[in-house]
Design a protein around this motif. Structure first.
Motif, PDB file in Angstrom:
ATOM      1  N   ALA A  84       0.805  -1.187   0.027  1.00  0.00           N
ATOM      2  CA  ALA A  84       0.096  -0.073  -0.120  1.00  0.00           C
ATOM      3  C   ALA A  84       0.981   1.222  -0.055  1.00  0.00           C
ATOM      4  CB  ALA A  84      -0.960  -0.142   1.045  1.00  0.00           C
ATOM      5  N   ALA A  85       1.928   1.190   0.719  1.00  0.00           N
ATOM      6  CA  ALA A  85       2.760   2.669   0.838  1.00  0.00           C
ATOM      7  C   ALA A  85       3.609   2.582  -0.539  1.00  0.00           C
ATOM      8  CB  ALA A  85       3.968   2.271   1.902  1.00  0.00           C
ATOM      9  N   ASP A  86       3.918   1.614  -0.970  1.00  0.00           N
ATOM     10  CA  ASP A  86       4.575   1.532  -2.625  1.00  0.00           C
ATOM     11  C   ASP A  86       3.658   2.222  -3.458  1.00  0.00           C
ATOM     12  OD1 ASP A  86       6.969   0.614  -1.608  1.00  0.00           O
ATOM     13  OD2 ASP A  86       6.577  -1.367  -2.209  1.00  0.00           O
ATOM     14  N   SER A  87       2.283   1.840  -3.370  1.00  0.00           N
ATOM     15  CA  SER A  87       1.249   2.221  -4.520  1.00  0.00           C
ATOM     16  C   SER A  87       0.988   3.574  -4.078  1.00  0.00           C
ATOM     17  CB  SER A  87      -0.197   1.525  -4.276  1.00  0.00           C
ATOM     18  OG  SER A  87       0.049  -0.027  -4.470  1.00  0.00           O
ATOM     19  N   ALA A  88       0.827   4.241  -2.844  1.00  0.00           N
ATOM     20  CA  ALA A  88       0.596   5.407  -2.669  1.00  0.00           C
ATOM     21  C   ALA A  88       1.852   6.427  -3.025  1.00  0.00           C
ATOM     22  CB  ALA A  88       0.045   5.935  -1.005  1.00  0.00           C
ATOM     23  N   GLU A  89       2.975   6.013  -2.769  1.00  0.00           N
ATOM     24  CA  GLU A  89       4.182   6.637  -3.141  1.00  0.00           C
ATOM     25  C   GLU A  89       4.323   7.260  -4.462  1.00  0.00           C
ATOM     26  OE1 GLU A  89       7.588   8.762  -2.135  1.00  0.00           O
ATOM     27  OE2 GLU A  89       6.700   7.535  -0.707  1.00  0.00           O
ATOM     28  N   LYS A  90       3.889   6.299  -5.362  1.00  0.00           N
ATOM     29  CA  LYS A  90       3.723   6.630  -6.830  1.00  0.00           C
ATOM     30  C   LYS A  90       2.778   8.009  -7.304  1.00  0.00           C
ATOM     31  CE  LYS A  90       4.225   1.699  -7.989  1.00  0.00           C
ATOM     32  NZ  LYS A  90       3.382   0.473  -8.520  1.00  0.00           N
ATOM     33  N   VAL A  91       2.042   8.311  -6.501  1.00  0.00           N
ATOM     34  CA  VAL A  91       1.201   9.438  -6.795  1.00  0.00           C
ATOM     35  C   VAL A  91       1.241  10.453  -5.878  1.00  0.00           C
ATOM     36  CG1 VAL A  91      -0.397   7.996  -8.251  1.00  0.00           C
ATOM     37  CG2 VAL A  91      -0.783   8.424  -5.732  1.00  0.00           C
ATOM     38  N   ILE A  92       2.096  10.422  -4.744  1.00  0.00           N
ATOM     39  CA  ILE A  92       2.167  11.333  -3.711  1.00  0.00           C
ATOM     40  C   ILE A  92       2.582  12.790  -4.255  1.00  0.00           C
ATOM     41  CG2 ILE A  92       4.697  10.977  -3.083  1.00  0.00           C
ATOM     42  CD1 ILE A  92       1.641  12.069  -0.576  1.00  0.00           C
ATOM     43  N   ALA A  93       3.358  12.909  -5.403  1.00  0.00           N
ATOM     44  CA  ALA A  93       3.443  14.169  -5.947  1.00  0.00           C
ATOM     45  C   ALA A  93       2.371  14.862  -6.592  1.00  0.00           C
ATOM     46  CB  ALA A  93       4.806  14.144  -7.173  1.00  0.00           C
ATOM     47  N   ILE A  94       1.344  14.069  -6.995  1.00  0.00           N
ATOM     48  CA  ILE A  94       0.247  14.834  -7.238  1.00  0.00           C
ATOM     49  C   ILE A  94      -0.606  15.673  -6.201  1.00  0.00           C
ATOM     50  CG2 ILE A  94      -2.127  14.474  -8.180  1.00  0.00           C
ATOM     51  CD1 ILE A  94      -1.191  11.739  -9.650  1.00  0.00           C
ATOM     52  N   PHE A  95      -0.544  15.005  -5.064  1.00  0.00           N
ATOM     53  CA  PHE A  95      -1.045  15.697  -3.945  1.00  0.00           C
ATOM     54  C   PHE A  95       0.089  17.064  -3.607  1.00  0.00           C
ATOM     55  CE2 PHE A  95      -1.307  16.750   0.483  1.00  0.00           C
ATOM     56  CZ  PHE A  95      -2.563  17.033   0.903  1.00  0.00           C
ATOM     57  N   GLU A  96       1.321  16.809  -3.523  1.00  0.00           N
ATOM     58  CA  GLU A  96       2.338  17.700  -3.086  1.00  0.00           C
ATOM     59  C   GLU A  96       2.443  18.878  -3.911  1.00  0.00           C
ATOM     60  OE1 GLU A  96       4.807  14.768  -0.261  1.00  0.00           O
ATOM     61  OE2 GLU A  96       5.522  14.991  -2.234  1.00  0.00           O
ATOM     62  N   ARG A  97       2.021  18.701  -5.099  1.00  0.00           N
ATOM     63  CA  ARG A  97       2.288  19.660  -6.139  1.00  0.00           C
ATOM     64  C   ARG A  97       0.990  20.809  -5.876  1.00  0.00           C
ATOM     65  NH1 ARG A  97       3.389  16.083 -10.143  1.00  0.00           N
ATOM     66  NH2 ARG A  97       1.353  15.483 -10.811  1.00  0.00           N
ATOM     67  N   THR A  98      -0.177  20.410  -5.417  1.00  0.00           N
ATOM     68  CA  THR A  98      -1.392  21.137  -4.992  1.00  0.00           C
ATOM     69  C   THR A  98      -1.385  21.658  -3.683  1.00  0.00           C
ATOM     70  OG1 THR A  98      -2.787  19.739  -6.625  1.00  0.00           O
ATOM     71  CG2 THR A  98      -3.972  21.137  -4.988  1.00  0.00           C
ATOM     72  N   CYS A  99      -0.801  20.936  -2.814  1.00  0.00           N
ATOM     73  CA  CYS A  99      -0.886  21.298  -1.263  1.00  0.00           C
ATOM     74  C   CYS A  99       0.623  21.176  -0.727  1.00  0.00           C
ATOM     75  CB  CYS A  99      -1.743  20.278  -0.617  1.00  0.00           C
ATOM     76  SG  CYS A  99      -3.412  20.005  -1.373  1.00  0.00           S
ATOM     77  N   VAL A 100       1.231  22.222  -1.240  1.00  0.00           N
ATOM     78  CA  VAL A 100       2.488  22.007  -0.850  1.00  0.00           C
ATOM     79  C   VAL A 100       3.083  22.193   0.540  1.00  0.00           C
ATOM     80  CG1 VAL A 100       4.791  23.370  -1.236  1.00  0.00           C
ATOM     81  CG2 VAL A 100       3.093  23.391  -3.136  1.00  0.00           C
ATOM     82  N   SER A 101       2.331  22.851   1.405  1.00  0.00           N
ATOM     83  CA  SER A 101       2.847  22.575   2.824  1.00  0.00           C
ATOM     84  C   SER A 101       2.156  21.497   3.559  1.00  0.00           C
ATOM     85  CB  SER A 101       2.522  24.076   3.542  1.00  0.00           C
ATOM     86  OG  SER A 101       0.896  24.344   3.265  1.00  0.00           O
ATOM     87  N   ASP A 102       1.301  20.773   3.317  1.00  0.00           N
ATOM     88  CA  ASP A 102       0.502  19.828   3.832  1.00  0.00           C
ATOM     89  C   ASP A 102       1.248  18.370   3.849  1.00  0.00           C
ATOM     90  OD1 ASP A 102      -1.277  17.956   5.010  1.00  0.00           O
ATOM     91  OD2 ASP A 102      -3.021  18.709   3.976  1.00  0.00           O
ATOM     92  N   SER A 103       1.843  18.078   4.982  1.00  0.00           N
ATOM     93  CA  SER A 103       2.595  16.911   5.037  1.00  0.00           C
ATOM     94  C   SER A 103       1.818  15.516   5.400  1.00  0.00           C
ATOM     95  CB  SER A 103       3.847  17.079   5.677  1.00  0.00           C
ATOM     96  OG  SER A 103       3.530  17.370   7.224  1.00  0.00           O
ATOM     97  N   ARG A 104       0.541  15.510   5.840  1.00  0.00           N
ATOM     98  CA  ARG A 104      -0.034  14.680   6.331  1.00  0.00           C
ATOM     99  C   ARG A 104      -0.025  13.258   5.446  1.00  0.00           C
ATOM    100  NH1 ARG A 104      -5.514  17.792   7.678  1.00  0.00           N
ATOM    101  NH2 ARG A 104      -5.008  18.620   5.670  1.00  0.00           N
ATOM    102  N   PRO A 105      -0.490  13.563   4.193  1.00  0.00           N
ATOM    103  CA  PRO A 105      -0.383  12.010   3.368  1.00  0.00           C
ATOM    104  C   PRO A 105       1.024  11.543   3.409  1.00  0.00           C
ATOM    105  CG  PRO A 105      -1.621  13.711   2.121  1.00  0.00           C
ATOM    106  CD  PRO A 105      -0.833  14.607   3.414  1.00  0.00           C
ATOM    107  N   ARG A 106       2.161  12.474   3.181  1.00  0.00           N
ATOM    108  CA  ARG A 106       3.605  11.996   3.255  1.00  0.00           C
ATOM    109  C   ARG A 106       3.786  11.115   4.559  1.00  0.00           C
ATOM    110  NH1 ARG A 106       7.595  10.818  -0.263  1.00  0.00           N
ATOM    111  NH2 ARG A 106       6.784  12.761  -1.761  1.00  0.00           N
ATOM    112  N   GLU A 107       3.168  11.658   5.625  1.00  0.00           N
ATOM    113  CA  GLU A 107       3.628  11.337   6.957  1.00  0.00           C
ATOM    114  C   GLU A 107       2.746   9.754   7.127  1.00  0.00           C
ATOM    115  OE1 GLU A 107       2.225  14.434   9.657  1.00  0.00           O
ATOM    116  OE2 GLU A 107       3.962  15.594   9.190  1.00  0.00           O
TER     117      GLU A 107
END
Length: 180
Positions: free
Chosen positions: A19-42
Motif C-alpha cells: 500500500a505504501a509503495d502504491s501511494a508513493e507513486k502518486v504522492i507528488a500529485i498531492f504535493e504539487r497542489t498542497c505544498v505545505s501539507d505533509s499529512r499524506p507523506r507522513e
C-alpha cells in the motif's frame, strides 16, 4: 458468523508495504497542489515503519485519519485521490482476518486510489487508469497476491475508484476470476 482468514503480522507488513509503495507513486500529485501539507507523506512514512517491523499502534490509525482529512480539505480531485491512497497505506495494517469482501479494500485500496489520482491528473483519462492498474498488477509481490486470494472478491460500488479496484483484483487473481 463470518469465517476467519489465516493472517499473521508478517502478512500485514507485506500488505502495508504494498500500500505504501502504491501511494508513493502518486504522492507528488498531492504535493504539487498542497505544498505545505505533509499529512499524506507522513501516513506513507508510518506505513513503511510498520512494514519494516514497527508496532501496530493507534498512531497508524491517527495518521490514516489525518491523510483522510487532507483528502477532504483539497478541492483538487486528483490531489484528493492521492491523499486517499496515502491514507490507505497505514490503514492496511488493520486488515482483519475476516472473510468479508470489504476487507479487500485494505489490500488494494491504496493502489486503486493511486490509479484514480493518476487518471484525474491526466485530465480524467481512463487509459491512464488502466495503464496504472496494468503496471501495478505486473509489479505486485506474489505474497500480496496470495494474501488477497484468501479473501472473497471485492464488493460492487465505490464509483470509478471501485471499478479500478475490481479491475486490479481480477488481474491479480488471474483467469479464474475473470482476469487477464
Amino acid at each position: 458468523m463470518t469465517a476467519e482468514i489465516d493472517l499473521d503480522l508478517p502478512d500485514l507488513r507485506e500488505v502495508a508495504a504494498y500500500a505504501a509503495d502504491s501511494a508513493e507513486k502518486v504522492i507528488a500529485i498531492f504535493e504539487r497542489t498542497c505544498v505545505s501539507d505533509s499529512r499524506p507523506r507522513e501516513a506513507i512514512a508510518a506505513a513503511r515503519i510498520f512494514a519494516c517491523g514497527g508496532p501496530r499502534v493507534k498512531a497508524l490509525r491517527d495518521v490514516a485519519w489525518a491523510g483522510h482529512k487532507a483528502a477532504q480539505e483539497t478541492d483538487d480531485r486528483a490531489a484528493s485521490e492521492a491523499a486517499r491512497a496515502a491514507m490507505c497505506a497505514p490503514a492496511a495494517a488493520f486488515l482483519h482476518p475476516l472473510a468479508r469482501a470489504t476487507q479487500v479494500r485494505h489490500i488494494l485500496g491504496a493502489a486503486a486510489h493511486a490509479a484514480r489520482a493518476a487518471e484525474l491528473a491526466a485530465g480524467d483519462d481512463p487509459v491512464v487508469g488502466h495503464g496504472f492498474v496494468e503496471r501495478t498488477a505486473r509489479g505486485t509481490n506474489p505474497k500480496v497476491i496470495e494474501i488477497l486470494c484468501r479473501y472473497p472478491d471485492p464488493p460492487q460500488g465505490g464509483g470509478r475508484t471501485g471499478e479500478l479496484l475490481r479491475m486490479l483484483n481480477r488481474k491479480l487473481r488471474g483467469p479464474e476470476s475473470g482476469g487477464a
